[in-house]
Design an enzyme around this catalytic site. Sequence first.
Site, PDB file in Angstrom:
ATOM      1  CG  HIS A  21      -2.277  -1.342   1.086  1.00 14.59           C
ATOM      2  ND1 HIS A  21      -2.526  -1.305   1.872  1.00 14.59           N
ATOM      3  CD2 HIS A  21      -2.920  -1.642  -0.222  1.00 14.59           C
ATOM      4  CE1 HIS A  21      -4.105  -2.012   1.257  1.00 14.59           C
ATOM      5  NE2 HIS A  21      -3.379  -2.151   0.168  1.00 14.59           N
ATOM      6  CG  HIS A  67      -3.140  -5.187   5.506  1.00 19.99           C
ATOM      7  ND1 HIS A  67      -4.746  -4.413   6.000  1.00 19.99           N
ATOM      8  CD2 HIS A  67      -2.429  -4.657   4.944  1.00 19.99           C
ATOM      9  CE1 HIS A  67      -4.398  -3.325   5.308  1.00 19.99           C
ATOM     10  NE2 HIS A  67      -3.592  -3.207   5.116  1.00 19.99           N
ATOM     11  CD  GLU A  75      -3.539  -2.179  11.504  1.00 23.92           C
ATOM     12  OE1 GLU A  75      -4.656  -1.328  11.625  1.00 23.92           O
ATOM     13  OE2 GLU A  75      -4.212  -2.795  11.534  1.00 23.92           O
TER      14      GLU A  75
END
Lengths: 754, 504
Positions: free
Chosen positions: B69, B156, B202
């Site tokens: 990402h 993810h 995170e």
Amino acid sequence: MLSNGIVVEDRSLVEGCYFRAVALLFDAENCVRCSAVRAVSQWGQLLVALNPDETKRDWSDALFVQLCLMIRDTDMEIRVTAFNALGKIQTVSEDILLQTLSKKASAATKQKSYPGQYTAKLFKVPATAAAFALVHGLEDEFYQVRKSACHALKMLTVLSAEFSRGVVHILIDMLNDDSMVVRLQALETLHCMAMHDYLKVEESHLDMLLGSLMDNNALIRSAARKTVHLTKLQKLAMFRSCIESLIKNLELYPQDEADIFNVLYKIGREHGKFVINIIKEVSQELEPTFDGHLAMNNVRTAALLVLAISAPMSLEQKICSIPPQIFSYAVTLLDRLSCGLADVMDQNTILAYLSHCSRFTFASASENFEGQALDSHLKDIRLWKKSGEICHLFSESMELKKVTSLLHGNLLDPHVKKASFSEAVLRKMVDLWPLIQLGCMNEVIQTLRSWKEELRNYTCASHRPDGASIFALKYLHVIKLIGKAWACYSSLKNLQFKGMGGLEALLIKTERRLKEMLYRFAGLSREENLHILELMLVTYTLKFSYGGTCCLEYYMNRLNFVLSRVEYLRKEGSLELSDFVIELQNISCEIGNSEDGSINKLCLLQKCLNLFSLKHFVLSRELKYLDAEVDVCGNDFQNPLPFISGLPVGIPVDITLYNISSEIRLWLEITLGESLTQFVFLDLHEFGGLNEMRKFTFVAPFYKTPNVKYFSLKVSIAMECMSESHHFKHRNGPKYELVHLCKGREVHLSMAVK
Amino acid sequence: MGIECLVLGAGQEVGKSCVVVTINGKRIMFDCGMHMGYLDHRRYPEFSLIPNSQDFSDSISCIIITHFHLDHVGALPYFTEVCGYSGPIFMTYPTKALAPLMLEDYRKVMVDRRGEEEQFSSEHIVRCLKKVTAVDLKQTVQVDKDIQICAYYAGHVLGAAMFYVKVGNSAVVYTGDYNMTPDRHLGAAQIDRLQLDLVITESTYATTYRDSKYVREREFLKVVHKCVAGGGKVLIPTFALGRAQELCMLLHDYWERMNLQVPIYFSAGLTIQANMYYKILINWTSQKVKDTHATRNAFDFKNVISFDRSLINAPGPCVLFATPGMISGGFSLEVFRHWAPYEENLVTLPGYCVAGTIGHKLMSAKIPTQIQLDEDVQIDVRCQIHQLSFSPHTDAKGIMDLVKFLSPKHVILVHGEKPKMATLKEKIESELGIQCRYPANNETVCIPSTHHVKAGASDAFLQSCLCPNFKFFKTDFERGSDLDDDFPQGDECCSTVQPGEEGR
């Protein structure tokens, strides 16, 4: 791992090992953690078992929560092991179970914590550690974990109805799983819930459940059908889509036919009203085509016919309004039907049932056609009612016959035969009650009689009848008596006249028989005891019905006495009471509290009679029938014993006792005419022998010989019922009520000739 | 010496993830992302704060990228080619394959369409990626004589990894973005129980507790089915990689099960290409896909057809996947313009939309409404809106579960919103008794590190440690020895008693 052989009773040792294992749940090595999960599970269960009852639950909860921690381990095998271990836990609090379905800490679990280890450093496990645990398992990436979680759910849903309700939603989703084993396990869990009556299928779930019927795996389809046939459907629309799915299942997989017919029949029997609605809608489809051929090859038609013929079997459906010709159409399916309904009836029975149904309803239909006036219409309805019920009864006796024929066929151990036969009789008996309520006593008595004969055949065949068969026979008798009494009672209610003597005599007889059943069988389970007591309560309640106020107080006392015993049984055995008994308890409480209104409350008592129904119960195999035989060797009226008037005489009585332990207080009862009774206590310790059978001769003294040349006595053996509170007035005789163990033997005496 | 943690990005915000950790003198950079919300200097991490910033190659031992990402990899070409870092860079194989696609796509949009100043060229991207060393999962890499790194599966997105770094006796895990619940195409994060001083995690959904995925799936399928059954068109704006495959697999399975004939379209371009990558990188997907791919590749969507512009106004129901996800422009906006005014149509929105995008406006709007597309175009929105709650990020329960599982000495939260992070910090500290920090950007946090000091132990001592003495009220020797055999961990006890003592 803990071998099963060892027994550890040292609680502190077990506790030590448990916490040691718990500490190792936090090891760095996967294999250590995995073994630790197994060790925690085993030691934990030992620990729970060793704790006293009041802390058992807490320890069980502690173990559950501790294991819940491990289902978030990142190693797949540990998760599988953890779920396997969770499935083994016997009791878990409902709060904690509900917490496993939600991430939010519930009010009930927020503050709770248990001994154990939460992290390497925290030595209290909060109850919230269980949050979402089971859902995590069902969401898992690995089918092994999902399967194990489904299996754990199967064990845990039994513990709480509310938890089950919460689980259904997510379990239904599992039917969508990619893995066949998971789907199968999910269906098995659902099936288990349905068996415990915890499965409430909502409309939104039904699609998923029915979708499993179309699964390309035969095992899944079969499991789905097993679940479907146990579900109670609330709405016609749901029932309809269920039937449509079954038919689609049949169209796609013709090899499932037998099983599908079976399910259609059974589900139809449970939902009679819906069946009639559906058959009405599709009756056109079922008619033969123009050329006179039924579209029997059409699987849909066949399935609908099976559904149709199940309707008269439905209990909720009093009126049999399936067009009679449908039954005759169904005859063409006989072969296939007998395959499908093999566990319900055999081919002959089906044929008999079908021809019977088609005939019977024809007759009523013609009557209906003729009868224009209102009362004749009413009469018809009654006839209809009866016809439906009789069909039912008919099939029941057919089913029973099938049981016997099956047993005849098998060369089984005669004992097994008898036991299973008496069980079959007891099972069928439940279905007779509605008939009794309807007042079809003739049919009931006929059926009972045939059953009795069958039973007799069995019992006579063997040397000595076993306890269970005798129990069944006695039970048949009691039901017959109660049935007759009920019939009397309802005619009394309707017609407001008729002598009461008959009813009273019946009830007294019933009470006596029931008492006999209660005391003459050793090894009655609590359930059986409770059942007999319940029948006793029915008898007493019936007694109140004819308003004889003379012995009101006596019967009120009896009623309360029996109720207290019921209550005791319930507390002791955690049995569930029927609505009838519960209502009766409430009413008797009310009557006890009010001083004057007892008579007014009597009508309440009668009302609760309607709540009563026969229950099915399983006979315990170890039933022993207490029996005795008395004989006076060689004595008859031509060969009397000699006596001298005014002096005691010794009567040599040959006594055979069966299954009577030496703790039982036995009395030899000697009666002269109606007025004089003399009791002689039999101390069994003196006679030796085994409990199973004792045979001895006892010279019984009879003191008050009358001043006559000739007289006869009756000798019999009676047992004192220690738990009956009722006192007897005999001096030096029994203090409690007696139950006779044999018929009186007549003994003839004549003045000694010098 | 301790562990020094300099947060250059994603401190109390989401975007431009970049954390520089100094362990026992070795400096490691985790992620090098860019912030999509800014166009000025704030889009890159403040690299100048790194000590000895004249020569990054010297001051930084290695860079680790968790996934492709842009907020995790976007600044990498800039840092290597413009700022001149030439040291080792590590990422997983799929990330190395997909990162250049994402970077090139971004560069094209920025430079070729919007005409902005070029930050890095295509050539930069190529040269940058040449310096990357690809690693596999659970493969320990010795970066230099002190530094060991190891990647663990993070869920993810395709190729996302958590990284374990050990320098001397101190160890750190940087999670990157991860997901603790498996979805259809990716598995759940998986890591060993490690001895850790610090976990940097995170915290996107620091206070969110998500319902069971089955519930979410059921809701999504229900609205889509209802819409197509009523003859409507469904627009599903998604990012090319990740949610698109997830939702497509979900719909595809449902279509097969319900035997639906309504066409499912993919807008041309990246998505079809992305499906190809998924097919190649099958090892990085979920267990189910791996299990079944021998018989059928789950990414061969046989019902899925490539979309053509002429089909926008074709009659009949359909389902369309189109990029970009937040309807911020491109094809999804074009289709939205055509379909939004009709009540029977349905538009789904991703779980998170950046402020200013159409998606964000729709999230808060009440239907029917009017939406301003630009200065002079305004459209009526009458279609149904369904907000998806599928997310590739773990929720608060997942974060807690991971932290509890790893049980490090310290936790640092990044990649989240400040107030939510504060709540989560409280929870971690009170429930787990682990110290937790959530530094802002450009802040440095120091935590003590572990040192092992060698200590001798006699054989007799070790022996007695191996056979721990139980003391019980009743002692039955025979039974006791039985139990020792049965007790499975007898020999593993040594793993907790090491011939060395821990100290700082």
